[in-house]
Design a protein around this motif. Structure first.
Motif, PDB file in Angstrom:
ATOM      1  N   ALA A  76       0.830  -1.204   0.000  1.00 36.21           N
ATOM      2  CA  ALA A  76       0.000   0.000   0.000  1.00 36.21           C
ATOM      3  C   ALA A  76       0.868   1.258   0.000  1.00 36.21           C
ATOM      4  O   ALA A  76       2.086   1.198   0.115  1.00 36.21           O
ATOM      5  N   GLY A  77       0.193   2.403  -0.114  1.00 35.09           N
ATOM      6  CA  GLY A  77       0.892   3.688  -0.073  1.00 35.09           C
ATOM      7  C   GLY A  77       0.928   4.357  -1.432  1.00 35.09           C
ATOM      8  O   GLY A  77       0.621   3.759  -2.464  1.00 35.09           O
ATOM      9  N   ASP A  78       1.309   5.627  -1.429  1.00 36.37           N
ATOM     10  CA  ASP A  78       1.399   6.380  -2.680  1.00 36.37           C
ATOM     11  C   ASP A  78       2.514   5.826  -3.554  1.00 36.37           C
ATOM     12  O   ASP A  78       3.588   5.485  -3.070  1.00 36.37           O
ATOM     13  N   SER A  79       2.268   5.767  -4.878  1.00 37.33           N
ATOM     14  CA  SER A  79       3.245   5.163  -5.772  1.00 37.33           C
ATOM     15  C   SER A  79       3.705   6.076  -6.905  1.00 37.33           C
ATOM     16  O   SER A  79       4.581   5.695  -7.677  1.00 37.33           O
ATOM     17  N   LEU A  80       3.122   7.262  -7.016  1.00 41.12           N
ATOM     18  CA  LEU A  80       3.514   8.188  -8.072  1.00 41.12           C
ATOM     19  C   LEU A  80       4.423   9.271  -7.520  1.00 41.12           C
ATOM     20  O   LEU A  80       4.035  10.019  -6.617  1.00 41.12           O
ATOM     21  N   VAL A  81       5.631   9.376  -8.068  1.00 44.46           N
ATOM     22  CA  VAL A  81       6.591  10.379  -7.606  1.00 44.46           C
ATOM     23  C   VAL A  81       6.017  11.779  -7.757  1.00 44.46           C
ATOM     24  O   VAL A  81       6.097  12.609  -6.840  1.00 44.46           O
ATOM     25  N   GLU A  82       5.443  12.065  -8.919  1.00 42.15           N
ATOM     26  CA  GLU A  82       4.919  13.410  -9.181  1.00 42.15           C
ATOM     27  C   GLU A  82       3.830  13.796  -8.177  1.00 42.15           C
ATOM     28  O   GLU A  82       3.767  14.941  -7.723  1.00 42.15           O
ATOM     29  N   LYS A  83       2.995  12.835  -7.836  1.00 47.96           N
ATOM     30  CA  LYS A  83       1.911  13.095  -6.888  1.00 47.96           C
ATOM     31  C   LYS A  83       2.462  13.436  -5.504  1.00 47.96           C
ATOM     32  O   LYS A  83       1.950  14.326  -4.828  1.00 47.96           O
ATOM     33  N   THR A  84       3.509  12.738  -5.095  1.00 48.22           N
ATOM     34  CA  THR A  84       4.077  12.991  -3.763  1.00 48.22           C
ATOM     35  C   THR A  84       4.837  14.312  -3.720  1.00 48.22           C
ATOM     36  O   THR A  84       4.963  14.910  -2.655  1.00 48.22           O
ATOM     37  N   LYS A  90       0.637  14.695   2.583  1.00 46.34           N
ATOM     38  CA  LYS A  90      -0.273  13.555   2.551  1.00 46.34           C
ATOM     39  C   LYS A  90       0.493  12.240   2.564  1.00 46.34           C
ATOM     40  O   LYS A  90       0.014  11.222   3.046  1.00 46.34           O
ATOM     41  N   LEU A  91       1.699  12.267   2.004  1.00 47.42           N
ATOM     42  CA  LEU A  91       2.515  11.064   1.894  1.00 47.42           C
ATOM     43  C   LEU A  91       2.802  10.436   3.251  1.00 47.42           C
ATOM     44  O   LEU A  91       2.821   9.222   3.400  1.00 47.42           O
ATOM     45  N   VAL A  92       3.042  11.276   4.245  1.00 49.28           N
ATOM     46  CA  VAL A  92       3.368  10.784   5.584  1.00 49.28           C
ATOM     47  C   VAL A  92       2.219   9.951   6.131  1.00 49.28           C
ATOM     48  O   VAL A  92       2.416   8.859   6.670  1.00 49.28           O
ATOM     49  N   SER A  93       1.000  10.445   5.964  1.00 50.40           N
ATOM     50  CA  SER A  93      -0.173   9.728   6.464  1.00 50.40           C
ATOM     51  C   SER A  93      -0.464   8.486   5.638  1.00 50.40           C
ATOM     52  O   SER A  93      -0.718   7.404   6.176  1.00 50.40           O
ATOM     53  N   ASN A  94      -0.397   8.624   4.305  1.00 49.63           N
ATOM     54  CA  ASN A  94      -0.767   7.520   3.426  1.00 49.63           C
ATOM     55  C   ASN A  94       0.230   6.374   3.435  1.00 49.63           C
ATOM     56  O   ASN A  94      -0.145   5.217   3.257  1.00 49.63           O
ATOM     57  N   SER A  98       0.700   4.765   7.926  1.00 50.82           N
ATOM     58  CA  SER A  98      -0.107   3.584   7.652  1.00 50.82           C
ATOM     59  C   SER A  98       0.689   2.307   7.860  1.00 50.82           C
ATOM     60  O   SER A  98       0.210   1.338   8.463  1.00 50.82           O
ATOM     61  N   PHE A  99       1.927   2.298   7.356  1.00 53.31           N
ATOM     62  CA  PHE A  99       2.778   1.125   7.529  1.00 53.31           C
ATOM     63  C   PHE A  99       3.117   0.913   9.004  1.00 53.31           C
ATOM     64  O   PHE A  99       3.125  -0.224   9.491  1.00 53.31           O
ATOM     65  N   HIS A 100       3.360   2.024   9.719  1.00 55.21           N
ATOM     66  CA  HIS A 100       3.678   1.890  11.141  1.00 55.21           C
ATOM     67  C   HIS A 100       2.508   1.294  11.912  1.00 55.21           C
ATOM     68  O   HIS A 100       2.702   0.527  12.869  1.00 55.21           O
ATOM     69  N   ASN A 101       1.296   1.632  11.513  1.00 58.87           N
ATOM     70  CA  ASN A 101       0.117   1.047  12.160  1.00 58.87           C
ATOM     71  C   ASN A 101       0.109  -0.480  12.017  1.00 58.87           C
ATOM     72  O   ASN A 101      -0.264  -1.199  12.952  1.00 58.87           O
ATOM     73  N   ILE A 102       0.518  -0.962  10.844  1.00 60.31           N
ATOM     74  CA  ILE A 102       0.591  -2.409  10.624  1.00 60.31           C
ATOM     75  C   ILE A 102       1.625  -3.038  11.547  1.00 60.31           C
ATOM     76  O   ILE A 102       1.378  -4.080  12.177  1.00 60.31           O
ATOM     77  N   LEU A 103       2.788  -2.414  11.627  1.00 55.37           N
ATOM     78  CA  LEU A 103       3.850  -2.946  12.488  1.00 55.37           C
ATOM     79  C   LEU A 103       3.422  -2.962  13.952  1.00 55.37           C
ATOM     80  O   LEU A 103       3.679  -3.943  14.669  1.00 55.37           O
ATOM     81  N   LEU A 104       2.770  -1.900  14.398  1.00 58.63           N
ATOM     82  CA  LEU A 104       2.292  -1.847  15.785  1.00 58.63           C
ATOM     83  C   LEU A 104       1.310  -2.983  16.064  1.00 58.63           C
ATOM     84  O   LEU A 104       1.366  -3.629  17.119  1.00 58.63           O
ATOM     85  N   ALA A 105       0.420  -3.222  15.125  1.00 54.68           N
ATOM     86  CA  ALA A 105      -0.592  -4.257  15.308  1.00 54.68           C
ATOM     87  C   ALA A 105       0.015  -5.658  15.306  1.00 54.68           C
ATOM     88  O   ALA A 105      -0.538  -6.581  15.925  1.00 54.68           O
ATOM     89  N   LEU A 106       1.158  -5.827  14.633  1.00 53.08           N
ATOM     90  CA  LEU A 106       1.781  -7.148  14.523  1.00 53.08           C
ATOM     91  C   LEU A 106       2.867  -7.383  15.570  1.00 53.08           C
ATOM     92  O   LEU A 106       3.365  -8.510  15.701  1.00 53.08           O
ATOM     93  N   ALA A 143      10.466   8.409  -2.561  1.00 49.83           N
ATOM     94  CA  ALA A 143      11.604   7.578  -2.160  1.00 49.83           C
ATOM     95  C   ALA A 143      11.928   7.765  -0.685  1.00 49.83           C
ATOM     96  O   ALA A 143      12.332   6.821  -0.001  1.00 49.83           O
ATOM     97  N   ALA A 144      11.744   8.984  -0.189  1.00 52.79           N
ATOM     98  CA  ALA A 144      12.010   9.258   1.231  1.00 52.79           C
ATOM     99  C   ALA A 144      11.048   8.486   2.128  1.00 52.79           C
ATOM    100  O   ALA A 144      11.428   8.025   3.217  1.00 52.79           O
ATOM    101  N   ALA A 145       9.807   8.329   1.679  1.00 58.31           N
ATOM    102  CA  ALA A 145       8.833   7.560   2.452  1.00 58.31           C
ATOM    103  C   ALA A 145       9.240   6.088   2.501  1.00 58.31           C
ATOM    104  O   ALA A 145       9.109   5.430   3.543  1.00 58.31           O
ATOM    105  N   LYS A 146       9.736   5.567   1.382  1.00 60.99           N
ATOM    106  CA  LYS A 146      10.226   4.191   1.358  1.00 60.99           C
ATOM    107  C   LYS A 146      11.433   4.044   2.278  1.00 60.99           C
ATOM    108  O   LYS A 146      11.560   3.073   3.032  1.00 60.99           O
ATOM    109  N   TYR A 147      12.322   5.003   2.210  1.00 59.86           N
ATOM    110  CA  TYR A 147      13.530   5.034   3.047  1.00 59.86           C
ATOM    111  C   TYR A 147      13.150   5.037   4.536  1.00 59.86           C
ATOM    112  O   TYR A 147      13.711   4.284   5.340  1.00 59.86           O
ATOM    113  N   SER A 148      12.188   5.888   4.880  1.00 56.48           N
ATOM    114  CA  SER A 148      11.739   5.987   6.281  1.00 56.48           C
ATOM    115  C   SER A 148      11.090   4.691   6.747  1.00 56.48           C
ATOM    116  O   SER A 148      11.326   4.228   7.874  1.00 56.48           O
ATOM    117  N   SER A 149      10.280   4.092   5.875  1.00 54.38           N
ATOM    118  CA  SER A 149       9.608   2.855   6.239  1.00 54.38           C
ATOM    119  C   SER A 149      10.594   1.701   6.372  1.00 54.38           C
ATOM    120  O   SER A 149      10.412   0.808   7.202  1.00 54.38           O
TER     121      SER A 149
END
Length: 306
Positions: A76-84, A90-94, A98-106, A143-149
């Motif tokens: 999941a998450g945003d996949s278009l560079v231009e959009k981000t 919005k990227l941080v939330s999307n 969002s990914f951190h929520n999955i990790l917390l739950a698991l 790419a920064a969102a991927k890096y952070s995740s």
């Protein structure tokens, strides 16, 4: 209690949809996205806003009570560079939250998480071909969102012992795609018989891998990969965009059409990069659908769906 299950988060996306088709045990397959699923044959689907931690926690609490082992593919998450670039907030939330929520739950569960990252995290300012140990320097908010995740992945692996494996995916192609360079070019050719303008100078280099091979790589990482490890999912071969564009024109019988490269530098997108896939090959990975052999089928399928 049942033995294990697979959960695909982002199941209605291009890669996610194809991964659903590849998972063999449909009875123990769960799919999650912010959209309703159009195909009920891909297991049990849940329309879920993963930005909401309470909803995520409730969902996984039920799954954990029913299954001993959970395999999670996060696509999941945003996949278009231009959009981000247009809306990095919005990227941080999307993507990241969002990914951190999955990790917390698991956290604390018997789970394996396959995180779909990107080859865009590599530092392509000096070199163009990358192994998993090369330097990282994300050029765009995407790419920064991927890096952070990826950082979250490593911290949850080290601190909480969660089994996380990272897949750095490069450029993907396939007949059902509805975005990115190949699709955009075909769409523009469909609208014009004379001239098409494209960004850059045509010398840009990408690493194209068919979506079927991408999902095979994801499943292989889940089955044979190691916790805390990173794997490039790539063809290992460079493809120059100007040559690719000429081939697409030929396939569509539009060789008289002029392609004009505007020579503009696209912010957040570097010119040349492709991946070394030696590490995942050691797990048994093979490129079965090379772009040279499958471009024509892909182009014709996209064109027929426009």
């Amino acid at each position: 209690m049942k033995k294990n299950c697979d959960i695909i988060i982002g199941s209605t996306g291009f890669i996610g949809h194809n991964l659903c088709k590849k998972i063999r045990n449909k009875k123990n397959l769960f799919t999650v996205s912010r959209k309703k699923s159009k195909n009920s044959t891909f297991g049990s689907h849940k329309k879920l806003d993963i930005r909401n931690y309470r909803l995520v926690q409730n969902y996984f609490t039920k799954i954990k009570k029913e299954y001993r082992k959970i395999n999670v593919y996060f696509l999941a998450g945003d996949s278009l560079v231009e959009k981000t670039i247009l809306n990095p907030k919005k990227l941080v939330s999307n993507s990241i939250n969002s990914f951190h929520n999955i990790l917390l739950a698991l956290k604390g569960s018997n789970s394996t998480v396959i995180y779909a990252s990107s080859g865009a995290v590599y530092d392509s300012r000096i070199k163009n071909v990358f192994t998993e140990n090369d330097y990282l320097f994300p050029a765009s908010p995407y790419a920064a969102a991927k890096y952070s995740s990826e950082g979250l992945c490593m911290s949850y692996y080290e601190t909480f012992g969660l089994d996380i494996r990272i897949a750095r995916i490069f450029s993907v192609f396939g007949g059902k795609m509805n975005r990115f360079f190949i699709y955009d070019l075909i769409h523009k050719i469909n609208l014009s018989d004379k001239e098409v303008e494209l960004n850059g100078n045509g010398l840009q280099v990408r690493d194209y891998l068919h979506v079927d091979d991408v999902v095979n790589g994801l499943i292989l990482i889940a089955q044979k990969g190691q916790p805390g490890e990173i794997y490039n999912i790539s063809s290992g071969k460079p493809t120059r965009l100007s040559i690719l564009a000429k081939k697409i024109k030929k396939i569509l019988n539009k060789e008289e059409l002029t392609i004009k490269w505007n020579n503009c530098n696209t912010k957040g997108i570097r010119d040349c990069w492709y991946g070394n896939n030696s590490k995942i090959k050691k797990l048994g990975f093979k490129v079965r659908k090379d772009i040279k052999d499958n471009l024509e089928n892909t182009v014709k399928e996209i064109f027929s769906n426009l």
